[in-house]
Design a protein around this motif. Structure first.
Motif, PDB file in Angstrom:
ATOM      1  N   PHE A   1       0.821  -1.214   0.000  1.00  0.00           N
ATOM      2  CA  PHE A   1       0.000   0.000   0.000  1.00  0.00           C
ATOM      3  C   PHE A   1       0.858   1.268   0.000  1.00  0.00           C
ATOM      4  N   MET A   2       1.962   1.233   0.719  1.00  0.00           N
ATOM      5  CA  MET A   2       2.797   2.423   0.875  1.00  0.00           C
ATOM      6  C   MET A   2       3.738   2.639  -0.302  1.00  0.00           C
ATOM      7  N   ASP A   3       3.771   1.698  -1.217  1.00  0.00           N
ATOM      8  CA  ASP A   3       4.621   1.845  -2.404  1.00  0.00           C
ATOM      9  C   ASP A   3       3.845   2.583  -3.487  1.00  0.00           C
ATOM     10  N   GLY A   4       3.478   3.836  -3.181  1.00  0.00           N
ATOM     11  CA  GLY A   4       2.657   4.587  -4.122  1.00  0.00           C
ATOM     12  C   GLY A   4       3.263   5.898  -4.550  1.00  0.00           C
ATOM     13  N   LEU A   5       4.572   6.062  -4.320  1.00  0.00           N
ATOM     14  CA  LEU A   5       5.247   7.304  -4.659  1.00  0.00           C
ATOM     15  C   LEU A   5       6.675   6.961  -5.064  1.00  0.00           C
ATOM     16  N   ASP A   6       7.207   7.698  -6.014  1.00  0.00           N
ATOM     17  CA  ASP A   6       8.568   7.442  -6.471  1.00  0.00           C
ATOM     18  C   ASP A   6       9.539   7.451  -5.292  1.00  0.00           C
ATOM     19  N   LEU A   7      10.329   6.419  -5.188  1.00  0.00           N
ATOM     20  CA  LEU A   7      11.412   6.276  -4.205  1.00  0.00           C
ATOM     21  C   LEU A   7      10.922   6.069  -2.773  1.00  0.00           C
ATOM     22  N   MET A   8       9.614   5.957  -2.565  1.00  0.00           N
ATOM     23  CA  MET A   8       9.090   5.843  -1.210  1.00  0.00           C
ATOM     24  C   MET A   8       9.573   4.554  -0.525  1.00  0.00           C
ATOM     25  N   THR A   9       9.513   3.422  -1.218  1.00  0.00           N
ATOM     26  CA  THR A   9       9.929   2.172  -0.595  1.00  0.00           C
ATOM     27  C   THR A   9      11.431   2.160  -0.338  1.00  0.00           C
TER      28      THR A   9
ATOM     29  N   LEU B   1      11.506   0.479  13.932  1.00  0.00           N
ATOM     30  CA  LEU B   1      12.078   0.548  12.589  1.00  0.00           C
ATOM     31  C   LEU B   1      11.020   0.795  11.502  1.00  0.00           C
ATOM     32  N   PRO B   2       9.894   0.070  11.486  1.00  0.00           N
ATOM     33  CA  PRO B   2       8.884   0.322  10.450  1.00  0.00           C
ATOM     34  C   PRO B   2       7.749   1.215  10.928  1.00  0.00           C
ATOM     35  N   LEU B   3       7.984   2.033  11.961  1.00  0.00           N
ATOM     36  CA  LEU B   3       6.870   2.712  12.632  1.00  0.00           C
ATOM     37  C   LEU B   3       6.101   3.652  11.711  1.00  0.00           C
ATOM     38  N   TYR B   4       6.811   4.371  10.815  1.00  0.00           N
ATOM     39  CA  TYR B   4       6.059   5.272   9.934  1.00  0.00           C
ATOM     40  C   TYR B   4       5.114   4.483   9.028  1.00  0.00           C
ATOM     41  N   TYR B   5       5.602   3.423   8.424  1.00  0.00           N
ATOM     42  CA  TYR B   5       4.744   2.605   7.556  1.00  0.00           C
ATOM     43  C   TYR B   5       3.576   2.031   8.350  1.00  0.00           C
ATOM     44  N   LEU B   6       3.867   1.505   9.539  1.00  0.00           N
ATOM     45  CA  LEU B   6       2.806   0.925  10.369  1.00  0.00           C
ATOM     46  C   LEU B   6       1.749   1.967  10.704  1.00  0.00           C
ATOM     47  N   ALA B   7       2.189   3.150  11.107  1.00  0.00           N
ATOM     48  CA  ALA B   7       1.243   4.184  11.545  1.00  0.00           C
ATOM     49  C   ALA B   7       0.426   4.720  10.387  1.00  0.00           C
ATOM     50  N   ASP B   8       1.075   5.079   9.293  1.00  0.00           N
ATOM     51  CA  ASP B   8       0.365   5.653   8.144  1.00  0.00           C
ATOM     52  C   ASP B   8      -0.664   4.661   7.606  1.00  0.00           C
ATOM     53  N   ALA B   9      -0.228   3.431   7.365  1.00  0.00           N
ATOM     54  CA  ALA B   9      -1.131   2.443   6.772  1.00  0.00           C
ATOM     55  C   ALA B   9      -2.256   2.044   7.725  1.00  0.00           C
ATOM     56  N   THR B  10      -1.946   1.869   8.998  1.00  0.00           N
ATOM     57  CA  THR B  10      -2.962   1.404   9.946  1.00  0.00           C
ATOM     58  C   THR B  10      -3.991   2.487  10.252  1.00  0.00           C
ATOM     59  N   VAL B  11      -3.530   3.706  10.484  1.00  0.00           N
ATOM     60  CA  VAL B  11      -4.470   4.807  10.732  1.00  0.00           C
ATOM     61  C   VAL B  11      -5.361   5.025   9.509  1.00  0.00           C
ATOM     62  N   THR B  12      -4.771   4.968   8.329  1.00  0.00           N
ATOM     63  CA  THR B  12      -5.557   5.141   7.097  1.00  0.00           C
ATOM     64  C   THR B  12      -6.601   4.039   6.964  1.00  0.00           C
ATOM     65  N   LEU B  13      -6.220   2.800   7.279  1.00  0.00           N
ATOM     66  CA  LEU B  13      -7.165   1.680   7.204  1.00  0.00           C
ATOM     67  C   LEU B  13      -8.354   1.915   8.133  1.00  0.00           C
ATOM     68  N   PHE B  14      -8.073   2.281   9.381  1.00  0.00           N
ATOM     69  CA  PHE B  14      -9.167   2.481  10.343  1.00  0.00           C
ATOM     70  C   PHE B  14     -10.057   3.664   9.942  1.00  0.00           C
ATOM     71  N   ARG B  15      -9.452   4.715   9.397  1.00  0.00           N
ATOM     72  CA  ARG B  15     -10.254   5.854   8.945  1.00  0.00           C
ATOM     73  C   ARG B  15     -11.194   5.434   7.819  1.00  0.00           C
ATOM     74  N   ARG B  16     -10.701   4.633   6.895  1.00  0.00           N
ATOM     75  CA  ARG B  16     -11.550   4.188   5.780  1.00  0.00           C
ATOM     76  C   ARG B  16     -12.644   3.236   6.266  1.00  0.00           C
ATOM     77  N   MET B  17     -12.315   2.392   7.212  1.00  0.00           N
ATOM     78  CA  MET B  17     -13.328   1.489   7.758  1.00  0.00           C
ATOM     79  C   MET B  17     -14.398   2.273   8.514  1.00  0.00           C
ATOM     80  N   ALA B  18     -13.978   3.290   9.267  1.00  0.00           N
ATOM     81  CA  ALA B  18     -14.935   4.109  10.007  1.00  0.00           C
ATOM     82  C   ALA B  18     -15.888   4.841   9.072  1.00  0.00           C
TER      83      ALA B  18
END
Length: 337
Positions: free
Chosen positions: A154-162, A243-260
C-alpha cells in the motif's frame, strides 16, 4: 565476530546493488511491453510507466544472500529455505497481479500461504511472549505478517518511497547484526536487500522510469517482516516496532479511517498521509526526503532501544519515535501555504 559479520554483509550488499542495477536496466524494455502501469485517478504518476522492477530487486537479494551464506563455510550459518521459497512464491503471485489483476480473496489467501510458511517453519523455542500459548502467538503473527506484507504494498505509491523506507530499516538491521543482536543469516539477507534497493534507486527516483510493482513490494515486505520478526524473537520488541513505525502508523491509521467511513478499504485509493501530502502541496521529492529523515531517526532510536538494558529507556525511545511519526503525519495532512 563483528568483523566477520561486517565482511559477510559487504559481500552481500555490494554484489546485490550491482546486480539489481544491471537487471533493472535489462528487464525494463520487456516490462514496457507486458506490465505498463497507466495513470488513473488514484495514481501518483502522470505518464505510463513500467512496473515489475521488483524482479531485479528480489533476484539480486536472493542470489547475493544465497551465495554469501553458501560460501561462508560456517555450520551455524544456514540458508533459510522456507523464507526463500516463500519469497519466490509471493513474488510470483505479485507478478501475476501486476500483469492481470487477481481478485482480492484469492490474492490474500495466496499471500497468507507464503506468510504461514515463514512463521510455522520457525522453531518453537523462538517466542515473543513465552506465557502466551504457542498456537495463539503464531496465529497473531500470521495476521500481523499478512498485514505487514500488504502495508508495504500500500505504501509503495510514490517514487522512491519504498527505498526511503527499506534502506534505513535494513541498514539498521545490519548494524544490529554487527552488534550481535541478530543471527548471521538475518544480517546477510538484510544487507543483500539493502544493496538491492540502492541498486534500484536510480531508476525509481522522481520521475521514476520503473516501479517495483507487486512483484517487488510483496516479497520485500515478506523479507523485511521476517527480519523484524527475528529481532522481536530475540526480545528486541521496541526496536522491531520502531524501525517500520512510519509505515505501520500511516497504513494502519488510514485503514481504520476508511473502515470508520464505511469505504471499500480493500480498493485502491489516495488517502494515505504521504499521498495527501502531495495533494496538499508537498513535492514528491520533499515527501520522500522527510520520510527518509524520519526513518533515519527511527533507526537511531531502534538501535538505542536494542542496546539499552533498561525497559524504561526502551519505552521512552519508542514514545519519542511515536511522537515524531505523529508530527510528520500531521504535517502531511495540512495544506502547504
Amino acid at each position: 565476530m563483528a568483523s566477520s559479520q561486517l565482511l559477510l554483509s559487504l559481500a552481500a550488499a555490494v554484489p546485490a546493488a550491482l546486480l539489481s542495477g544491471v537487471l533493472t536496466w535489462a528487464i525494463r524494455p520487456m516490462l514496457i511491453r507486458i506490465a505498463l502501469a497507466k495513470p488513473n485517478a488514484r495514481s501518483s504518476h502522470r505518464v505510463p510507466t513500467p512496473q515489475g522492477g521488483g524482479i531485479a530487486v528480489v533476484a539480486a537479494t536472493l542470489i547475493a544472500a544465497v551465495a554469501v551464506i553458501a560460501f561462508a563455510g560456517a555450520a551455524e550459518i544456514k540458508i533459510p529455505v522456507a523464507v526463500f521459497v516463500a519469497t519466490l512464491f509471493i513474488a510470483t503471485v505479485g507478478f501475476a497481479d501486476d500483469v492481470n489483476s487477481i481478485p482480492v480473496v484469492p490474492r490474500l489467501l495466496l499471500q497468507g500461504l507464503a506468510v504461514a510458511a515463514v512463521i510455522f517453519a520457525t522453531p518453537e523455542n523462538l517466542r515473543i511472549v513465552p506465557a502466551c500459548p504457542l498456537w495463539l502467538e503464531r496465529g497473531l503473527l500470521l495476521l500481523a505478517g499478512l498485514w505487514f506484507v500488504n502495508l508495504v504494498n500500500f505504501m509503495d505509491g510514490l517514487d522512491l518511497m519504498t527505498v526511503a523506507e527499506i534502506v534505513p530499516v535494513t541498514g539498521a538491521l545490519v548494524l544490529l547484526g554487527w552488534l550481535a543482536e541478530l543471527p548471521a543469516p538475518v544480517t546477510i539477507i538484510a544487507a543483500a536487500l539493502f544493496g538491492a534497493m540502492l541498486g534500484f534507486a536510480p531508476f525509481n527516483r522522481p520521475v521514476a522510469k520503473i516501479f517495483l510493482g507487486d512483484v517487488g513490494s510483496l516479497p520485500i515486505g515478506l523479507l523485511a517482516g521476517w527480519c523484524l520478526l527475528q529481532l522481536a524473537w530475540h526480545q528486541q520488541v521496541a526496536a522491531a516496532l520502531l524501525l517500520p513505525l512510519y509505515y505501520l502508523a500511516d497504513a494502519t491509521v488510514t485503514l481504520f479511517r476508511r473502515m470508520a467511513r464505511r469505504e471499500p478499504f480493500w480498493a485502491a485509493h489516495r488517502t494515505h498521509f504521504y499521498q495527501r501530502a502531495t495533494d496538499n502541496g508537498f513535492s514528491v521529492s520533499g515527501v520522500v526526503r522527510e520520510v527518509f529523515a524520519l526513518n533515519v531517526l527511527l533507526a537511531t532510536l531502534a538501535i538505542g532501544a536494542a542496546m539499552t538494558s533498561s525497559t524504561a529507556i526502551a519505552v521512552l525511545l519508542f514514545v519519542i519515535g511515536g511522537l515524531a511519526t505523529a508530527l510528520l503525519m500531521r504535517r502531511f495532512s495540512r495544506r502547504q501555504r
